[in-house]
Structures are given as C-alpha cells and as structure tokens.
Design an enzyme around this catalytic site. Structure first.
Site, PDB file in Angstrom:
ATOM      1  N   LYS A  65       0.746  -1.226   0.008  1.00  0.00           N
ATOM      2  CA  LYS A  65      -0.033  -0.276  -0.072  1.00  0.00           C
ATOM      3  C   LYS A  65       0.781   1.316   0.226  1.00  0.00           C
ATOM      4  CE  LYS A  65      -1.811   2.877   2.580  1.00  0.00           C
ATOM      5  NZ  LYS A  65      -1.833   4.044   1.740  1.00  0.00           N
ATOM      6  N   GLY A  78       6.415   5.113   8.457  1.00  0.00           N
ATOM      7  CA  GLY A  78       5.572   6.251   8.560  1.00  0.00           C
ATOM      8  C   GLY A  78       5.873   7.133   9.749  1.00  0.00           C
ATOM      9  N   SER A  79       4.831   7.561  10.329  1.00  0.00           N
ATOM     10  CA  SER A  79       4.994   8.339  11.660  1.00  0.00           C
ATOM     11  C   SER A  79       4.788   7.461  12.589  1.00  0.00           C
ATOM     12  CB  SER A  79       3.723   9.427  11.519  1.00  0.00           C
ATOM     13  OG  SER A  79       2.522   8.691  11.555  1.00  0.00           O
ATOM     14  N   THR A  80       5.521   8.028  13.905  1.00  0.00           N
ATOM     15  CA  THR A  80       5.232   7.097  15.077  1.00  0.00           C
ATOM     16  C   THR A  80       3.731   6.980  15.344  1.00  0.00           C
ATOM     17  OG1 THR A  80       7.491   7.744  15.572  1.00  0.00           O
ATOM     18  CG2 THR A  80       5.877   7.097  17.298  1.00  0.00           C
ATOM     19  N   GLU A  81       2.848   8.010  15.328  1.00  0.00           N
ATOM     20  CA  GLU A  81       1.668   8.060  15.680  1.00  0.00           C
ATOM     21  C   GLU A  81       0.984   6.928  14.958  1.00  0.00           C
ATOM     22  OE1 GLU A  81      -0.258  11.506  14.820  1.00  0.00           O
ATOM     23  OE2 GLU A  81      -2.255  11.011  15.549  1.00  0.00           O
ATOM     24  N   GLY A 109       2.394   4.403  13.591  1.00  0.00           N
ATOM     25  CA  GLY A 109       2.819   3.182  14.051  1.00  0.00           C
ATOM     26  C   GLY A 109       2.350   2.550  15.426  1.00  0.00           C
ATOM     27  N   GLU A 129       9.390   1.236  10.991  1.00  0.00           N
ATOM     28  CA  GLU A 129      10.526   2.125  10.938  1.00  0.00           C
ATOM     29  C   GLU A 129       9.588   3.675  11.065  1.00  0.00           C
ATOM     30  OE1 GLU A 129      12.467   4.941   9.711  1.00  0.00           O
ATOM     31  OE2 GLU A 129      12.205   4.101   7.703  1.00  0.00           O
ATOM     32  N   CYS A 189      13.079  10.638   7.359  1.00  0.00           N
ATOM     33  CA  CYS A 189      13.374  10.070   8.858  1.00  0.00           C
ATOM     34  C   CYS A 189      14.589  10.238   9.506  1.00  0.00           C
ATOM     35  CB  CYS A 189      12.742   8.933   8.852  1.00  0.00           C
ATOM     36  SG  CYS A 189      13.524   7.590   7.808  1.00  0.00           S
TER      37      CYS A 189
HETATM   38  P1  NDP Z   1       1.738   8.620   7.874  1.00  0.00           P
HETATM   39  O1  NDP Z   1       2.271   7.586   9.063  1.00  0.00           O
HETATM   40  O2  NDP Z   1       0.134   8.798   8.097  1.00  0.00           O
HETATM   41  O3  NDP Z   1       1.518   7.635   6.604  1.00  0.00           O
HETATM   42  C1  NDP Z   1       2.745   6.542   6.196  1.00  0.00           C
HETATM   43  C2  NDP Z   1       1.581   5.463   5.343  1.00  0.00           C
HETATM   44  O4  NDP Z   1       0.858   4.928   6.439  1.00  0.00           O
HETATM   45  C3  NDP Z   1       0.885   5.854   4.302  1.00  0.00           C
HETATM   46  O5  NDP Z   1       0.876   4.758   3.346  1.00  0.00           O
HETATM   47  C4  NDP Z   1      -0.509   6.173   5.063  1.00  0.00           C
HETATM   48  O6  NDP Z   1      -1.361   5.939   3.810  1.00  0.00           O
HETATM   49  C5  NDP Z   1      -0.689   4.744   5.975  1.00  0.00           C
HETATM   50  N1  NDP Z   1      -1.559   4.941   7.126  1.00  0.00           N
HETATM   51  C6  NDP Z   1      -1.939   6.285   7.352  1.00  0.00           C
HETATM   52  N2  NDP Z   1      -2.932   5.964   8.487  1.00  0.00           N
HETATM   53  C7  NDP Z   1      -3.089   4.658   8.345  1.00  0.00           C
HETATM   54  C8  NDP Z   1      -3.509   3.797   9.479  1.00  0.00           C
HETATM   55  N3  NDP Z   1      -4.494   4.266  10.311  1.00  0.00           N
HETATM   56  N4  NDP Z   1      -3.561   2.497   9.134  1.00  0.00           N
HETATM   57  C9  NDP Z   1      -2.541   2.005   8.374  1.00  0.00           C
HETATM   58  N5  NDP Z   1      -1.913   2.808   7.572  1.00  0.00           N
HETATM   59  C10 NDP Z   1      -2.152   3.904   7.578  1.00  0.00           C
HETATM   60  O7  NDP Z   1       2.576   9.759   7.521  1.00  0.00           O
HETATM   61  P2  NDP Z   1       2.044  11.119   6.975  1.00  0.00           P
HETATM   62  O8  NDP Z   1       2.153  10.761   5.416  1.00  0.00           O
HETATM   63  O9  NDP Z   1       0.929  11.747   7.659  1.00  0.00           O
HETATM   64  O10 NDP Z   1       3.183  12.103   7.483  1.00  0.00           O
HETATM   65  C11 NDP Z   1       3.090  12.432   8.720  1.00  0.00           C
HETATM   66  C12 NDP Z   1       4.213  12.422   9.515  1.00  0.00           C
HETATM   67  O11 NDP Z   1       4.970  11.329   9.579  1.00  0.00           O
HETATM   68  C13 NDP Z   1       5.456  13.389   8.828  1.00  0.00           C
HETATM   69  O12 NDP Z   1       5.345  14.652   9.218  1.00  0.00           O
HETATM   70  C14 NDP Z   1       6.565  12.712   9.479  1.00  0.00           C
HETATM   71  O13 NDP Z   1       6.685  13.292  10.727  1.00  0.00           O
HETATM   72  C15 NDP Z   1       6.072  11.222   9.695  1.00  0.00           C
HETATM   73  N6  NDP Z   1       6.584  10.670   8.642  1.00  0.00           N
HETATM   74  C16 NDP Z   1       7.830   9.739   8.833  1.00  0.00           C
HETATM   75  C17 NDP Z   1       8.245   9.018   7.597  1.00  0.00           C
HETATM   76  C18 NDP Z   1       9.408   7.919   8.059  1.00  0.00           C
HETATM   77  O14 NDP Z   1      10.253   7.663   6.989  1.00  0.00           O
HETATM   78  N7  NDP Z   1       9.598   7.515   9.161  1.00  0.00           N
HETATM   79  C19 NDP Z   1       7.552   8.996   6.439  1.00  0.00           C
HETATM   80  C20 NDP Z   1       6.406   9.677   6.334  1.00  0.00           C
HETATM   81  C21 NDP Z   1       6.104  10.298   7.374  1.00  0.00           C
HETATM   82  P3  NDP Z   1      -2.129   7.383   3.120  1.00  0.00           P
HETATM   83  O15 NDP Z   1      -1.037   8.400   3.222  1.00  0.00           O
HETATM   84  O16 NDP Z   1      -2.257   6.873   1.889  1.00  0.00           O
HETATM   85  O17 NDP Z   1      -3.181   7.764   4.017  1.00  0.00           O
END
Ligand code: NDP
Length: 458
Positions: A157, A210-213, A215, A232, A266
């Site tokens: 995804k 993605g984000s810690t939240e 995660g 990660e 990140c």
């Molecule tokens: P998210 O953690 O929201 O998104 C990362 C992935 O998770 C995307 O594919 C997203 O889908 C998906 N996702 C979102 N919500 C859910 C859920 N409830 N269940 C399962 N999958 C989900 O990151 P953001 O794009 O909102 O970025 C926000 C912040 O996160 C950034 O400002 C940064 O601080 C951090 N971040 C860190 C990253 C890293 O490399 N460690 C990468 C990206 C962000 P979709 O986007 O399609 O909704």
C-alpha cells in the site's frame, strides 16, 4: 472520498494534477490479499535459484526503466531529478542484493539426544507493506526485496500522495517474470486500506514506514491477530560537531543531512549540536552552505531541493517558524505555485529551550535547530533527550571520543565524520520510539521468515 472514486495525484512543484487513478477501498484490499494467498504456495515452492533469478530480472528491468521511474518519482514526490535517479539505482541494487538470499537462507544443526535437530526458515505467507510518500519506491523496495526473496507474497500500500511508481513497478515486475499475484499494489487511503491490511486475518505480517503516531495504531491493531510487525518510524536525529572536528567539512555536509529531500527524511539530522568554542566558525560556514542551496524545479538538473509534499504539510512545517521563531538565517525558495519552503536554521532554540516544539518534534521539513554544548557528557545527554532513536552523526578529530559517543547514543544507525545512514548491505532501523526491526542488509530476512525447528529420531 468514496470507495473506487478517482484519486487525483498532484505534482507538488506545480500543484497541477499529474494523473488520475482509481481509488482503492477495503474490498480491493480483500481481493488483493486473496490473490496473494492464492499465489503464495507456488511462489514459495519456486526453487531458490529460480527465485534468485526472478529478483535479478526485477533489478535489471528497474535499471532499464531508470529514467522513466526517476522522472515519475521526481514529479510526484517533488524531489530533485538527480536524487530520484540515485533512488532508482538503489531500488535496482536492493533487488540485486536480495537475489543472493534465496540460496543463502541457512539454518543450524543442533546436537540433541536420539536423533538430529536442525532449523529451516519458512516464509510467513501474505505480507502487508505500508509505505510513506518521502521515498516512495525506495522504501517499498527495502521491504519487497527481502519479503519476495524469502518466498512471501505481498500486498503493497503506497501513500495516497505518491502511488505512481509503485503501480508502474508492479507492471514492470510482471514483465520481468514475477508470477501473477505475488505482488499486489492497492492505492487507497491509509485509514481504510492500510487499516484493513492491519486487521485482515489472512495477512501474516505488516512492515510499516511512517509516523510514530500511525505506527502505534498499527502495533495495537496487529496485536488482535498476533501479526508480526516491523516499524520504521520518525526521528529527531542529532548531528554532533566537536570543536576538534574538520569544521569546514562538517558545516558543508550539514545542510545536505537535514535539507535533503526538503527535510522529509526520517534520518534528517535536524538537531545540530556544536561544541561552544566552534560555534561562531561553524555558523558562518553553515550560513554560506545554506544560502547556496539551489531550491527549485525538481526536473532541472542542478536543483538540490524541491518543494514539500503538500499544502497541508507545508502548513505544519510553517508552524515551527512562526513570528517569534529565532531564525538565524534562511535560504531561498521560488514564489508562485508549488509547496515551497526555504531552508531555515533556528538558533538559539528559542522560548522553552530544549522543551520547545522545534527541538522535540519531528518537523519533517527543511528546518534545523542549532544548539551549543560544552562537554562530551552534555552532548550525549542532549542527543539522547528524545523519544526517538533512529540515526545521528558524530564529527570529531579524536577517534576514541567518536567511538565512545557512538556507543553512548541510543540510536540504530550512526555515522562518524559522515552523515550517511543508508546502505543496501547494512542494517537500518531505530531504537526507542523510532520503531523496531531492521531493514536492509542481512538482518532484514529475519523479519520476513519464521524459524522452524525439526527433529528426526534416529
Ligand atoms: P503516516 O504515518 O500517516 O503515513 C504513512 C503510511 O501509512 C501511508 O501509506 C499512509 O497512507 C498509511 N496510513 C495512514 N494511516 C494509517 C492507518 N490508520 N492504518 C494503516 N496505515 C495508515 O505519515 P504522514 O504521511 O501523515 O506523515 C506525517 C508525519 O509522519 C510526517 O510529518 C513525519 O513526521 C512522519 N513520517 C515519517 C516517515 C518516515 O520515513 N519515518 C515517512 C512519512 C512520514 P495514506 O498516506 O495513503 O493515508
């Protein structure tokens, strides 16, 4: 947006629609999991050498389509074309590296009474991969390489903002000979498609970046079905510059380490710690380097930094540089359409000191904070004073000190007199709330296999 409506994919440098694609929903995830489950038995039964050959063919086809994929990534993610080309090279390298794995998934023989005991590594089954928008195809490849090498089938995804290279990659992988159903891409919102993958009883593992939240919610959701999870997550990495370092080299490298990918990384070294006697010289060099960064059209060859990913994200990043922010200096950014944000250095930290938002939160944009320190102990204390623990750098001319500090930092990926974090052949991942599990290198395979112990009575 309703299920299967059209998704408009934007170009962050122009705000124009780049492509419209079908928008997947939960039912599409279920169908993708079904396809993957159907393809899994035959894929795991492919001989190791043939699975290796399939991964090598994927590596080759990515190289052949390097420019096409790089252009697509540069436009969709707003990253400089030179960076995008480098990322596509890494994607090809990842598949080349893991092509060596199917034939090296070794086990142990263990001395026991009454027979023979040994271990084998089995694939997990259907694995769900959820990836972000900052390095769309690269981070997908970090997961796809070991997952496929170990014999798993996958549902990928991509982030809604950047699904295009994942969709094109899936076509290329088929063309390269990957059997139908082994790799499935579902482009839909995380709250729907990502969440469905996490709860789906037919998915054995989630690998997430993605984000810690988010995660946290994935770890909690996965607990319901005892899914394996690797995470990660975010970072707030330190770049520690001792006064005995090569200051010119440290200052010249510092902007790339935090403003690369417009800070949406990140591993961004967004907290720069400078030993007090070196502060003035370092800041002067840093200002020269920051004001020289070429920010502009991602498709122009000389561009070093592009726009942010979206309007919403720019608003969030801007909130760290409000009217009262202690801006030491800024670089430039174009006017007009596009989600532009000039590289910005904050110093001193401002109201709240090390409890300020700019010091504590992951900004994920081109904003760095510089803070002075006096002693080695203070540098370590400040660097570790965060919920995160992903990466970091130590600049010093004293090798013993650099090694001491590297051992004392609570972070998964460190570099000395360098800011590089990521290599295909070395493990990558975080301590603390930066996540768990390791990607890349030999360790990644552990996260896509189960160890089975077999006893044969003699
Ligand atoms: P998210 O953690 O929201 O998104 C990362 C992935 O998770 C995307 O594919 C997203 O889908 C998906 N996702 C979102 N919500 C859910 C859920 N409830 N269940 C399962 N999958 C989900 O990151 P953001 O794009 O909102 O970025 C926000 C912040 O996160 C950034 O400002 C940064 O601080 C951090 N971040 C860190 C990253 C890293 O490399 N460690 C990468 C990206 C962000 P979709 O986007 O399609 O909704």
């Amino acid at each position: 947006m309703s299920q299967n409506a059209t998704l408009e994919v934007l170009e962050p440098a122009t705000e124009a629609v780049l492509q419209e694609i079908p928008h997947a929903g939960a039912a599409d995830v279920d169908r993708a999991v079904e396809r993957a489950a159907a393809a899994f038995p035959a894929w795991r039964a492919v001989t190791p050498s043939d699975r290796a050959a399939a991964l090598r063919a994927i590596s080759d086809i990515v190289r052949e389509h390097r420019e096409e994929l790089a252009q697509l990534e540069a436009r969709n993610a707003g990253k400089p074309i030179g960076d995008a080309r480098g990322e596509m090279d890494m994607v090809a390298q990842v598949f080349g590296y893991y092509a060596g794995s199917p034939e090296r998934l070794l086990g142990d023989t263990i001395p026991v009474a009454g027979g023979q005991a040994w271990t084998v590594r089995e694939p997990l089954g259907v694995v769900g991969l959820i990836v972000p928008w900052n390095f769309p195809l690269t981070i997908a490849a970090w997961k796809l390489g070991p997952a496929l090498a170990a014999g798993n089938a996958v549902v990928l995804k991509p982030a809604e903002l950047t699904p295009l290279t994942a969709l094109r990659f899936a076509e290329l992988a088929l063309e390269a000979g990957l059997p139908e159903g082994v790799l499935n891409v579902v482009a839909g919102p995380g709250s729907v498609c990502g969440a469905r993958l996490v709860e789906h009883p037919g998915v054995a593992k989630i690998a997430f970046t993605g984000s810690t939240e988010v995660g946290r919610s994935i770890a909690a959701g996965a607990a319901q079905t005892i899914k394996r999870v690797t995470l990660e997550l975010g970072g707030k990495s330190p770049n520690i510059v001792f006064a005995d370092a090569d200051l010119t080299a440290a200052a010249a490298a510092a902007p790339g380490a935090v403003f690369g990918n417009a800070g949406q990384d990140c591993c961004a070294r967004s907290r720069i710690l400078v030993q007090r006697p070196a502060m003035d010289a370092f800041m002067a060099e840093l200002e020269r380097a920051v004001t020289a960064i070429r920010v502009g059209d991602p498709l122009s060859e000389g561009t070093e930094m592009g726009p942010l990913i979206s309007a919403g994200h720019r608003e969030r990043v801007s909130s760290f540089v409000d009217n009262g922010a202690p801006v030491a200096f800024r670089g430039s950014a174009p006017d007009g359409p596009g989600f532009w944000f000039a590289p910005t250095v904050l110093c001193p930290v401002g109201a709240g000191g090390t409890s300020s938002r700019a010091w504590r939160e992951e900004i994920f944009g081109p904003v760095a904070v510089v803070i002075p320190f006096d002693t080695e102990e203070e540098a370590v204390r400040l660097a570790n004073d965060t919920i995160y623990g992903l990466s970091g750098s130590i600049w010093s001319g004293d090798g013993g000190r650099a090694l001491r500090v590297a051992r004392a930092l609570d972070a998964g990926v460190l570099s000395i007199n360098s800011n590089t974090s990521v290599r295909v052949s070395t493990p990558f991942g975080g301590f603390k709330q930066s996540g768990y599990g390791r990607e890349l290198g030999p360790h990644a395979l552990d996260a896509y296999t189960e160890v089975k112990s077999i006893f044969y009575a003699t």
